[in-house]
Design a protein around this motif. Structure first.
Motif, PDB file in Angstrom:
ATOM      1  N   LEU A 114       0.829  -1.203   0.000  1.00  0.00           N
ATOM      2  CA  LEU A 114       0.000   0.000   0.000  1.00  0.00           C
ATOM      3  C   LEU A 114       0.867   1.257   0.000  1.00  0.00           C
ATOM      4  O   LEU A 114       0.596   2.223  -0.727  1.00  0.00           O
ATOM      5  N   ALA A 115       1.946   1.246   0.795  1.00  0.00           N
ATOM      6  CA  ALA A 115       2.854   2.392   0.837  1.00  0.00           C
ATOM      7  C   ALA A 115       3.558   2.571  -0.504  1.00  0.00           C
ATOM      8  O   ALA A 115       3.730   3.699  -0.981  1.00  0.00           O
ATOM      9  N   GLY A 116       3.951   1.469  -1.130  1.00  0.00           N
ATOM     10  CA  GLY A 116       4.620   1.560  -2.432  1.00  0.00           C
ATOM     11  C   GLY A 116       3.705   2.116  -3.502  1.00  0.00           C
ATOM     12  O   GLY A 116       4.113   2.952  -4.313  1.00  0.00           O
ATOM     13  N   GLY A 176       2.078   6.739  -6.862  1.00  0.00           N
ATOM     14  CA  GLY A 176       1.045   7.705  -7.238  1.00  0.00           C
ATOM     15  C   GLY A 176       1.469   9.132  -6.954  1.00  0.00           C
ATOM     16  O   GLY A 176       1.262  10.031  -7.779  1.00  0.00           O
ATOM     17  N   LEU A 177       2.057   9.350  -5.788  1.00  0.00           N
ATOM     18  CA  LEU A 177       2.524  10.697  -5.450  1.00  0.00           C
ATOM     19  C   LEU A 177       3.649  11.150  -6.375  1.00  0.00           C
ATOM     20  O   LEU A 177       3.727  12.327  -6.741  1.00  0.00           O
ATOM     21  N   THR A 178       4.515  10.227  -6.773  1.00  0.00           N
ATOM     22  CA  THR A 178       5.597  10.568  -7.692  1.00  0.00           C
ATOM     23  C   THR A 178       5.055  10.983  -9.054  1.00  0.00           C
ATOM     24  O   THR A 178       5.521  11.966  -9.646  1.00  0.00           O
ATOM     25  N   GLY A 199       5.333  14.726 -10.611  1.00  0.00           N
ATOM     26  CA  GLY A 199       5.941  14.946 -11.922  1.00  0.00           C
ATOM     27  C   GLY A 199       5.042  15.750 -12.841  1.00  0.00           C
ATOM     28  O   GLY A 199       5.500  16.639 -13.571  1.00  0.00           O
ATOM     29  N   LEU A 200       3.749  15.451 -12.816  1.00  0.00           N
ATOM     30  CA  LEU A 200       2.814  16.214 -13.648  1.00  0.00           C
ATOM     31  C   LEU A 200       2.716  17.667 -13.193  1.00  0.00           C
ATOM     32  O   LEU A 200       2.710  18.585 -14.017  1.00  0.00           O
ATOM     33  N   VAL A 201       2.647  17.887 -11.888  1.00  0.00           N
ATOM     34  CA  VAL A 201       2.573  19.256 -11.373  1.00  0.00           C
ATOM     35  C   VAL A 201       3.861  20.005 -11.683  1.00  0.00           C
ATOM     36  O   VAL A 201       3.834  21.175 -12.090  1.00  0.00           O
ATOM     37  N   GLY A 202       4.995  19.345 -11.522  1.00  0.00           N
ATOM     38  CA  GLY A 202       6.278  19.990 -11.814  1.00  0.00           C
ATOM     39  C   GLY A 202       6.417  20.361 -13.276  1.00  0.00           C
ATOM     40  O   GLY A 202       6.890  21.449 -13.613  1.00  0.00           O
TER      41      GLY A 202
END
Length: 79
Positions: free
Chosen positions: A36-38, A43-45, A49-52
């Protein structure tokens, strides 16, 4: 050369739709905390990346500034 496909009787198709297997699938394994953490980290990565790329790409997409307001070198002024 090519065989002609025989049509399937309608009753056979209707029978196939109603067929239910008497074999139950095995129960699903519960996801562990590390899985679940992975998944959340991946997902956060992706979101970061999209926001950056959006933050870095927006200046390039903005309309060009008026040429009279752009910086000019001293050589352009004849100094």
């Amino acid at each position: 050369m090519f065989r002609r496909r025989e049509s399937v009787p309608f009753s056979f198709v209707a029978e196939a739709d109603r067929f239910r297997s008497n074999v139950t699938p095995p129960p699903r394994e519960r996801t562990s905390v590390s899985q679940l953490a992975g998944r959340s980290l991946i997902g956060l990565t992706v979101v970061a990346g999209l926001v950056g790329s959006l933050v870095l790409g927006l200046p390039a997409l903005s309309p060009a500034q008026d040429p009279s307001h752009s910086q000019q070198t001293e050589a352009a002024h004849g100094h």
